[in-house]
Write a protein that holds these residues in place. Sequence first.
Motif, PDB file in Angstrom:
ATOM      1  N   LYS A 106       2.364  -7.392  -3.079  1.00  0.00           N
ATOM      2  CA  LYS A 106       2.238  -7.165  -1.661  1.00  0.00           C
ATOM      3  C   LYS A 106       2.657  -7.516  -0.173  1.00  0.00           C
ATOM      4  CE  LYS A 106      -1.846  -7.153  -3.741  1.00  0.00           C
ATOM      5  NZ  LYS A 106      -2.799  -6.090  -3.933  1.00  0.00           N
ATOM      6  N   ALA A 107       3.756  -8.752  -0.797  1.00  0.00           N
ATOM      7  CA  ALA A 107       4.951  -9.397   0.554  1.00  0.00           C
ATOM      8  C   ALA A 107       5.746  -7.802   1.590  1.00  0.00           C
ATOM      9  CB  ALA A 107       6.103 -10.052  -0.046  1.00  0.00           C
ATOM     10  N   PHE A 110       3.573  -5.282   3.417  1.00  0.00           N
ATOM     11  CA  PHE A 110       3.200  -5.526   4.341  1.00  0.00           C
ATOM     12  C   PHE A 110       4.479  -5.774   5.630  1.00  0.00           C
ATOM     13  CE2 PHE A 110      -0.422  -7.928   2.351  1.00  0.00           C
ATOM     14  CZ  PHE A 110      -1.577  -7.284   3.067  1.00  0.00           C
ATOM     15  N   ALA A 111       5.706  -5.957   4.465  1.00  0.00           N
ATOM     16  CA  ALA A 111       6.952  -5.817   5.595  1.00  0.00           C
ATOM     17  C   ALA A 111       7.559  -4.274   5.500  1.00  0.00           C
ATOM     18  CB  ALA A 111       7.848  -6.312   4.293  1.00  0.00           C
ATOM     19  N   LEU A 112       6.683  -3.641   5.131  1.00  0.00           N
ATOM     20  CA  LEU A 112       6.345  -1.842   5.100  1.00  0.00           C
ATOM     21  C   LEU A 112       6.336  -1.636   6.664  1.00  0.00           C
ATOM     22  CD1 LEU A 112       8.059   0.706   4.355  1.00  0.00           C
ATOM     23  CD2 LEU A 112       5.898   0.975   2.756  1.00  0.00           C
ATOM     24  N   VAL A 113       4.803  -1.741   6.531  1.00  0.00           N
ATOM     25  CA  VAL A 113       3.894  -1.337   7.546  1.00  0.00           C
ATOM     26  C   VAL A 113       4.220  -1.638   8.786  1.00  0.00           C
ATOM     27  CG1 VAL A 113       2.584   0.037   5.959  1.00  0.00           C
ATOM     28  CG2 VAL A 113       1.852  -2.891   6.955  1.00  0.00           C
ATOM     29  N   ASP A 114       4.059  -3.407   8.405  1.00  0.00           N
ATOM     30  CA  ASP A 114       3.827  -3.850   9.806  1.00  0.00           C
ATOM     31  C   ASP A 114       4.786  -4.267  11.346  1.00  0.00           C
ATOM     32  OD1 ASP A 114       2.661  -6.922  10.451  1.00  0.00           O
ATOM     33  OD2 ASP A 114       4.463  -7.119  11.087  1.00  0.00           O
ATOM     34  N   PRO A 115       6.078  -3.034  11.465  1.00  0.00           N
ATOM     35  CA  PRO A 115       6.643  -2.579  12.035  1.00  0.00           C
ATOM     36  C   PRO A 115       5.546  -1.738  12.665  1.00  0.00           C
ATOM     37  CG  PRO A 115       8.495  -3.430  10.163  1.00  0.00           C
ATOM     38  CD  PRO A 115       6.808  -3.103   9.856  1.00  0.00           C
ATOM     39  N   HIS A 116       5.203  -1.071  12.289  1.00  0.00           N
ATOM     40  CA  HIS A 116       5.436   0.454  12.636  1.00  0.00           C
ATOM     41  C   HIS A 116       2.930   0.396  12.777  1.00  0.00           C
ATOM     42  CE1 HIS A 116       8.803   2.473  11.093  1.00  0.00           C
ATOM     43  NE2 HIS A 116       8.186   1.624   9.963  1.00  0.00           N
ATOM     44  N   LEU A 117       2.884  -0.748  12.559  1.00  0.00           N
ATOM     45  CA  LEU A 117       1.245  -0.526  13.004  1.00  0.00           C
ATOM     46  C   LEU A 117       0.917  -0.612  14.474  1.00  0.00           C
ATOM     47  CD1 LEU A 117       0.403  -3.519  11.595  1.00  0.00           C
ATOM     48  CD2 LEU A 117       0.133  -1.405  10.080  1.00  0.00           C
ATOM     49  N   ALA A 118      -0.378   0.244  14.887  1.00  0.00           N
ATOM     50  CA  ALA A 118      -0.565   1.062  16.029  1.00  0.00           C
ATOM     51  C   ALA A 118      -1.537   0.019  16.396  1.00  0.00           C
ATOM     52  CB  ALA A 118      -1.393   2.154  15.627  1.00  0.00           C
ATOM     53  N   GLU A 119      -1.289  -0.502  17.823  1.00  0.00           N
ATOM     54  CA  GLU A 119      -2.136  -1.830  18.450  1.00  0.00           C
ATOM     55  C   GLU A 119      -3.122  -2.139  18.337  1.00  0.00           C
ATOM     56  OE1 GLU A 119      -1.862  -5.105  21.013  1.00  0.00           O
ATOM     57  OE2 GLU A 119       0.227  -3.905  20.678  1.00  0.00           O
ATOM     58  N   ALA A 121      -4.715  -2.117  15.094  1.00  0.00           N
ATOM     59  CA  ALA A 121      -5.012  -1.169  13.764  1.00  0.00           C
ATOM     60  C   ALA A 121      -5.385  -2.876  13.178  1.00  0.00           C
ATOM     61  CB  ALA A 121      -3.663  -1.011  13.518  1.00  0.00           C
ATOM     62  N   VAL A 122      -7.033  -2.594  12.176  1.00  0.00           N
ATOM     63  CA  VAL A 122      -7.196  -3.377  11.615  1.00  0.00           C
ATOM     64  C   VAL A 122      -6.371  -3.376   9.826  1.00  0.00           C
ATOM     65  CG1 VAL A 122      -9.068  -4.176  10.201  1.00  0.00           C
ATOM     66  CG2 VAL A 122      -9.385  -3.570  12.645  1.00  0.00           C
ATOM     67  N   VAL A 123      -5.934  -4.578   9.387  1.00  0.00           N
ATOM     68  CA  VAL A 123      -5.361  -4.115   8.156  1.00  0.00           C
ATOM     69  C   VAL A 123      -6.459  -4.616   7.385  1.00  0.00           C
ATOM     70  CG1 VAL A 123      -3.121  -4.663   6.688  1.00  0.00           C
ATOM     71  CG2 VAL A 123      -3.041  -4.290   9.736  1.00  0.00           C
ATOM     72  N   ASP A 134      -3.881 -16.868   1.346  1.00  0.00           N
ATOM     73  CA  ASP A 134      -3.049 -16.218   0.571  1.00  0.00           C
ATOM     74  C   ASP A 134      -1.953 -15.490   0.378  1.00  0.00           C
ATOM     75  OD1 ASP A 134      -3.799 -18.153  -1.741  1.00  0.00           O
ATOM     76  OD2 ASP A 134      -4.427 -16.706  -2.715  1.00  0.00           O
ATOM     77  N   LEU A 135      -2.898 -14.357   2.456  1.00  0.00           N
ATOM     78  CA  LEU A 135      -1.563 -12.930   2.366  1.00  0.00           C
ATOM     79  C   LEU A 135      -1.850 -12.820   3.743  1.00  0.00           C
ATOM     80  CD1 LEU A 135      -3.642 -10.528   0.079  1.00  0.00           C
ATOM     81  CD2 LEU A 135      -1.362 -11.509  -0.621  1.00  0.00           C
ATOM     82  N   ILE A 136      -2.424 -13.817   4.612  1.00  0.00           N
ATOM     83  CA  ILE A 136      -2.709 -13.453   6.083  1.00  0.00           C
ATOM     84  C   ILE A 136      -0.914 -13.580   6.641  1.00  0.00           C
ATOM     85  CG2 ILE A 136      -2.888 -15.650   6.221  1.00  0.00           C
ATOM     86  CD1 ILE A 136      -5.702 -14.578   8.300  1.00  0.00           C
ATOM     87  N   ASP A 137      -0.715 -14.561   5.684  1.00  0.00           N
ATOM     88  CA  ASP A 137       0.846 -14.877   6.599  1.00  0.00           C
ATOM     89  C   ASP A 137       2.044 -13.646   6.349  1.00  0.00           C
ATOM     90  OD1 ASP A 137       0.287 -17.530   8.053  1.00  0.00           O
ATOM     91  OD2 ASP A 137       0.373 -19.095   5.972  1.00  0.00           O
ATOM     92  N   MET A 138       1.725 -12.937   6.091  1.00  0.00           N
ATOM     93  CA  MET A 138       2.974 -11.689   5.681  1.00  0.00           C
ATOM     94  C   MET A 138       2.348 -10.548   6.671  1.00  0.00           C
ATOM     95  SD  MET A 138       1.996 -11.268   1.672  1.00  0.00           S
ATOM     96  CE  MET A 138       2.362 -12.607   0.438  1.00  0.00           C
ATOM     97  N   VAL A 139       1.782 -10.778   7.609  1.00  0.00           N
ATOM     98  CA  VAL A 139       1.736  -9.865   8.653  1.00  0.00           C
ATOM     99  C   VAL A 139       1.936 -10.727   9.765  1.00  0.00           C
ATOM    100  CG1 VAL A 139       0.268  -8.462   7.439  1.00  0.00           C
ATOM    101  CG2 VAL A 139      -1.146 -10.338   8.672  1.00  0.00           C
TER     102      VAL A 139
END
Length: 324
Positions: A106-107, A110-119, A121-123, A134-139
């Motif tokens: 999972k981490a 999220f590291a893969l997609v985070d730099p490319h997210l559109a302004e 965007a809902v993840v 458990d996951l929210i701090d990964m974004v």
Amino acid sequence: MAPRICAVGAGRMGRGIAHVFAYAGSEVTLLDAKDRPEADFERLRSEALADIRAALSMLAELGLFEPSAIDRILERIRVCRRSEADQALAGASFVFEGVPEVKEAKAEAFALVDPHLAEGAVVASTTSTFLVDDLIDMVSRPDRFLNAHWLNPAYLIPLVELMPSERTAEAATAALEALLSEIGKVPVRLKASPGYIVPRTQTLVMNEAARMAEEGVASPEDIDKALIYGMGFRFAVLGALEFIDWGGNDILYYASRYMTGATGAERFKAPDIIDRNMQEGRNGLRDGQGFFDYRDRDVDAYRKERLGRLLDQLRLLDLARPPA
């Protein structure tokens, strides 16, 4: 114009989500989360599209839509390599993570997609295991993140369970809720809790059914027949809490006491709310209150509507019989 969707992870869940949104008219990118040799990627791409085509073909054969629409639906789906994450995520308004249920995976996703997210965007993670916190701090944008638990097959089962964090913006949850409703899904919200609603409930049912088979209470065939034609039949129309109100909270109160005493098993003990409703005279329909409030409702019309839906279930099962 339908929003663009990106599904991260090209396994069963990602393929199901791609199917759902392409069917609904959206352009969908299915992003492979693994770095693999070109030949392996092409094999994955072919398998993913073939799986989606097979599911669409089956639904068309069952009469849901005309087979001629299959190619048009598939044209909306693009399978991308991990190295093409920037292209896959460009303009995507909603991103669904569906990689295996391993925290490290999972981490990494999220590291893969985070730099490319559109302004804006809902993840959403489709995890069935991890709580949203458990996951929210990964974004990097926790206000745009929540869990969205789909039930398999994702393209068929209407329910999607939404688990926002206290740090999730209401606008993000509402946007995802609206999107799902627009494509014919039925979203529900819950606070962060292990097992969501359906898995938590069905775990109890499945374990109890397995326990009865183990004890020789009945054959597996008869246990399943009883659950389909008794419990499942009614719960297709009446929700579990509505069913308590319909039959009477007092019935569950006494049944729970009996089962606890007869079996000596604490798992049959009623929760405090059942005792409390019993003591306060909130036993459901006949008292006007229970889990729901019926005081301003036309109860006769409500009963008739629910009985009509039960009759519809009988007709679907070819069990509606005319009088002799």
